[in-house]
Every structure is written in structure tokens, then in C-alpha cells.
Write a protein that holds these residues in place. Sequence first.
Motif, PDB file in Angstrom:
ATOM      1  N   LEU A   9       0.832  -1.207   0.000  1.00 54.47           N
ATOM      2  CA  LEU A   9       0.000   0.000   0.000  1.00 54.47           C
ATOM      3  C   LEU A   9       0.868   1.258   0.000  1.00 54.47           C
ATOM      4  N   ILE A  10       1.914   1.262   0.818  1.00 57.70           N
ATOM      5  CA  ILE A  10       2.818   2.418   0.837  1.00 57.70           C
ATOM      6  C   ILE A  10       3.464   2.611  -0.531  1.00 57.70           C
ATOM      7  N   TYR A  11       3.906   1.527  -1.134  1.00 61.93           N
ATOM      8  CA  TYR A  11       4.504   1.610  -2.469  1.00 61.93           C
ATOM      9  C   TYR A  11       3.507   2.205  -3.469  1.00 61.93           C
ATOM     10  N   LEU A  12       2.254   1.730  -3.447  1.00 66.05           N
ATOM     11  CA  LEU A  12       1.257   2.218  -4.397  1.00 66.05           C
ATOM     12  C   LEU A  12       0.969   3.706  -4.199  1.00 66.05           C
ATOM     13  N   LEU A  13       0.913   4.157  -2.954  1.00 59.76           N
ATOM     14  CA  LEU A  13       0.677   5.579  -2.689  1.00 59.76           C
ATOM     15  C   LEU A  13       1.819   6.438  -3.229  1.00 59.76           C
ATOM     16  N   LEU A  14       3.051   5.988  -3.022  1.00 62.84           N
ATOM     17  CA  LEU A  14       4.198   6.771  -3.477  1.00 62.84           C
ATOM     18  C   LEU A  14       4.388   6.664  -4.989  1.00 62.84           C
ATOM     19  N   VAL A  15       3.926   5.563  -5.587  1.00 62.77           N
ATOM     20  CA  VAL A  15       3.925   5.463  -7.046  1.00 62.77           C
ATOM     21  C   VAL A  15       3.008   6.528  -7.644  1.00 62.77           C
ATOM     22  N   CYS A  16       1.880   6.786  -6.994  1.00 62.11           N
ATOM     23  CA  CYS A  16       0.967   7.825  -7.482  1.00 62.11           C
ATOM     24  C   CYS A  16       1.555   9.225  -7.289  1.00 62.11           C
ATOM     25  N   LEU A  17       2.410   9.392  -6.292  1.00 64.65           N
ATOM     26  CA  LEU A  17       2.912  10.718  -5.946  1.00 64.65           C
ATOM     27  C   LEU A  17       3.893  11.264  -6.971  1.00 64.65           C
ATOM     28  N   TYR A  18       4.834  10.420  -7.449  1.00 65.46           N
ATOM     29  CA  TYR A  18       5.899  11.003  -8.259  1.00 65.46           C
ATOM     30  C   TYR A  18       5.441  11.458  -9.653  1.00 65.46           C
ATOM     31  N   PRO A  19       4.529  10.745 -10.366  1.00 61.89           N
ATOM     32  CA  PRO A  19       4.065  11.321 -11.634  1.00 61.89           C
ATOM     33  C   PRO A  19       3.220  12.571 -11.431  1.00 61.89           C
ATOM     34  N   PHE A  20       2.446  12.593 -10.328  1.00 59.65           N
ATOM     35  CA  PHE A  20       1.633  13.779 -10.040  1.00 59.65           C
ATOM     36  C   PHE A  20       2.515  14.992  -9.772  1.00 59.65           C
ATOM     37  N   ALA A  21       3.552  14.818  -8.949  1.00 56.53           N
ATOM     38  CA  ALA A  21       4.450  15.931  -8.641  1.00 56.53           C
ATOM     39  C   ALA A  21       5.186  16.402  -9.891  1.00 56.53           C
ATOM     40  N   SER A  22       5.594  15.477 -10.744  1.00 52.55           N
ATOM     41  CA  SER A  22       6.283  15.843 -11.970  1.00 52.55           C
ATOM     42  C   SER A  22       5.356  16.596 -12.913  1.00 52.55           C
ATOM     43  N   SER A  23       4.105  16.144 -13.008  1.00 54.71           N
ATOM     44  CA  SER A  23       3.137  16.842 -13.849  1.00 54.71           C
ATOM     45  C   SER A  23       2.902  18.267 -13.350  1.00 54.71           C
ATOM     46  N   CYS A  24       2.781  18.413 -12.040  1.00 55.27           N
ATOM     47  CA  CYS A  24       2.597  19.751 -11.473  1.00 55.27           C
ATOM     48  C   CYS A  24       3.820  20.630 -11.723  1.00 55.27           C
ATOM     49  N   ALA A  25       5.008  20.053 -11.617  1.00 53.81           N
ATOM     50  CA  ALA A  25       6.225  20.824 -11.843  1.00 53.81           C
ATOM     51  C   ALA A  25       6.279  21.348 -13.270  1.00 53.81           C
ATOM     52  N   HIS A  26       5.956  20.484 -14.234  1.00 50.85           N
ATOM     53  CA  HIS A  26       5.980  20.930 -15.632  1.00 50.85           C
ATOM     54  C   HIS A  26       4.856  21.911 -15.933  1.00 50.85           C
ATOM     55  N   THR A  27       3.730  21.798 -15.229  1.00 47.27           N
ATOM     56  CA  THR A  27       2.590  22.668 -15.496  1.00 47.27           C
ATOM     57  C   THR A  27       2.785  24.070 -14.923  1.00 47.27           C
ATOM     58  N   PHE A  28       3.268  24.171 -13.682  1.00 52.51           N
ATOM     59  CA  PHE A  28       3.283  25.456 -12.983  1.00 52.51           C
ATOM     60  C   PHE A  28       4.662  26.105 -12.909  1.00 52.51           C
ATOM     61  N   SER A  29       5.683  25.457 -13.436  1.00 54.05           N
ATOM     62  CA  SER A  29       7.031  26.025 -13.298  1.00 54.05           C
ATOM     63  C   SER A  29       7.228  27.284 -14.123  1.00 54.05           C
ATOM     64  N   SER A  30       6.340  27.552 -15.073  1.00 57.33           N
ATOM     65  CA  SER A  30       6.494  28.754 -15.905  1.00 57.33           C
ATOM     66  C   SER A  30       5.894  30.002 -15.258  1.00 57.33           C
ATOM     67  N   MET A  31       5.321  29.870 -14.059  1.00 63.63           N
ATOM     68  CA  MET A  31       4.686  31.036 -13.424  1.00 63.63           C
ATOM     69  C   MET A  31       5.702  32.108 -13.057  1.00 63.63           C
ATOM     70  N   SER A  32       6.864  31.682 -12.562  1.00 68.33           N
ATOM     71  CA  SER A  32       7.932  32.621 -12.204  1.00 68.33           C
ATOM     72  C   SER A  32       9.196  31.807 -11.977  1.00 68.33           C
ATOM     73  N   ALA A  33      10.321  32.515 -11.871  1.00 63.78           N
ATOM     74  CA  ALA A  33      11.581  31.818 -11.595  1.00 63.78           C
ATOM     75  C   ALA A  33      11.527  31.140 -10.234  1.00 63.78           C
ATOM     76  N   ARG A  34      10.941  31.815  -9.248  1.00 67.45           N
ATOM     77  CA  ARG A  34      10.836  31.231  -7.904  1.00 67.45           C
ATOM     78  C   ARG A  34       9.922  30.011  -7.917  1.00 67.45           C
ATOM     79  N   ALA A  35       8.787  30.131  -8.628  1.00 68.14           N
ATOM     80  CA  ALA A  35       7.866  29.005  -8.710  1.00 68.14           C
ATOM     81  C   ALA A  35       8.535  27.804  -9.375  1.00 68.14           C
ATOM     82  N   ARG A  36       9.376  28.062 -10.374  1.00 67.10           N
ATOM     83  CA  ARG A  36      10.066  26.962 -11.052  1.00 67.10           C
ATOM     84  C   ARG A  36      10.948  26.194 -10.073  1.00 67.10           C
ATOM     85  N   HIS A  37      11.710  26.918  -9.250  1.00 68.24           N
ATOM     86  CA  HIS A  37      12.573  26.246  -8.282  1.00 68.24           C
ATOM     87  C   HIS A  37      11.756  25.446  -7.279  1.00 68.24           C
TER      88      HIS A  37
END
Length: 245
Positions: A9-37
Motif C-alpha cells: 500500500l505504501i509503495y502504491l501511494l508513493l507510485v501515485c505521488l511522483y508522476p503527479f508531482a512531476s506533472s505539477c512541476a511541468h505545469t506550474f514552473s512557468s509562473m515565475s523563476a521562484r515558482a520553477r525552483h
Amino acid sequence: REPYHWPLLIYLLLVCLYPFASSCAHTFSSMSARARHICYFCDYGALSLYSLGCAFAYGAYAMPDHWVSGVWHNYFVPAAAFNSFVCTGLSCYSRWVLGKGASAAAGWKLGLEVSSSSSSSSSALGSCSVSGGFPCSGSGSDPKPSTRLFARRPGFLFASHLPKPRAPGRFDYIGHSHQLFHICAVLGTHFQLEAILCDVRSRRAWLRGRLPAPGLPSTFGTAGLALLGNAAIIGAFTAALPRAP
């Protein structure tokens, strides 16, 4: 409600986390230089926690027979939790140097070196038991060779930037190395999950006769502390970023 499945269960939860975080990073990183970091700080943390999730699953279900209940097995998950702090800290530091205004050449050189070394450390810790793991005895083909194949391809694509160097300008939007990197990473996770589920089913009786049932402190307690620790590292680097005027 079955403690045997808590590491899964822990593995499955963390498997869901990393693609979601990566998608958010690519989506919102263009808001500002600080937001990108900040976005990529979170992305690094999610990847480190994913490596911890792999350690939970490998330690609970895929550890080679001769390692079960040994010293390495007993410290496998704690070592992975510590490794997640190291990887997140080093990766965030490499981006924090850029945020502090280091020269582009020096900053990117440091970022590539530190991020590559931390990613290699995370991958090496997680892959060791898959490489020598218990042969899958379920029906159908063994998914572990496919897991190893797709686990190596993302690193190769990330480092080589292929196919862009061979055809400059033709893969700037579709088919560039980072897109292929994400595709191979998700496919690798798919085959990894198939291999883990195979071990969960085929080794259940054998493992339950040799290992105690997983407890809350060693599963959700460790995962929770790792989550809080990685969040604290990300928060510290976020607070240290210079604010735009």
C-alpha cells in the motif's frame, strides 16, 4: 486490514505521488523563476520518496532468499529513508545554487553533477534486490527483465539527450529526450508493479513463515517520518530562495 499488504500500500501511494508531482512541476514552473525552483524541489522530493516506496516493496516481498532476516534486510528500509533525505537535499541544493544567482555555466554543471549522483544513489539502492531477486513463479512471463530494461533507459535518455543531438530542431516539441524519459519511467514502474505483485502472491506463504507481520511503526511510521523529513528539506530550501523584487 491485512498487515502483509501494508508495504504494498505504501509503495502504491508513493507510485501515485511522483508522476503527479512531476506533472505539477511541468505545469506550474512557468509562473515565475521562484515558482520553477519550488516546483522542482517538490519533484525531487517525490522521486526520493518513490525510491523509498520501492524499498518498502522490495524489502517486504522481493528480497533474495539468502538475505531474508539478515543484517542488510533489517536495515534496508531505514537506509532507503536516509537515502531519500540525501537525494532530496543534494538535488535541491543544486537548484538552490541556481536560484541564488550562480553563473549559468557553473550552476548547471553543479546541478547536473549533484542531481546525477543523487539519482544514481537512489536507483542503485532500489535496484539491487530486483537484479538478484526471487525469480517470479507466477503464470505467464517474468516481468523483471522488462523492469530492469525500462529502469535503465530513463537514465540513458536523461544523460544523452537523444534524439535531439542527432537532429537539432526536429524534436523540440514532440519526441525529445525528456518526454521519452517520462514515458520509459512510467512503463518501468508498470513492469515493476507487475513484478512486485507476482512476488506478493508467489512468496506469501514462504515469507510469512520467516518474517514477523509488518507493524505500524516500521511501515506507516517510517513512511510518515520520511515524508515529513523530505517536506522539511524542501521547506528549508524554499525559505532560502531569494525573493524577486
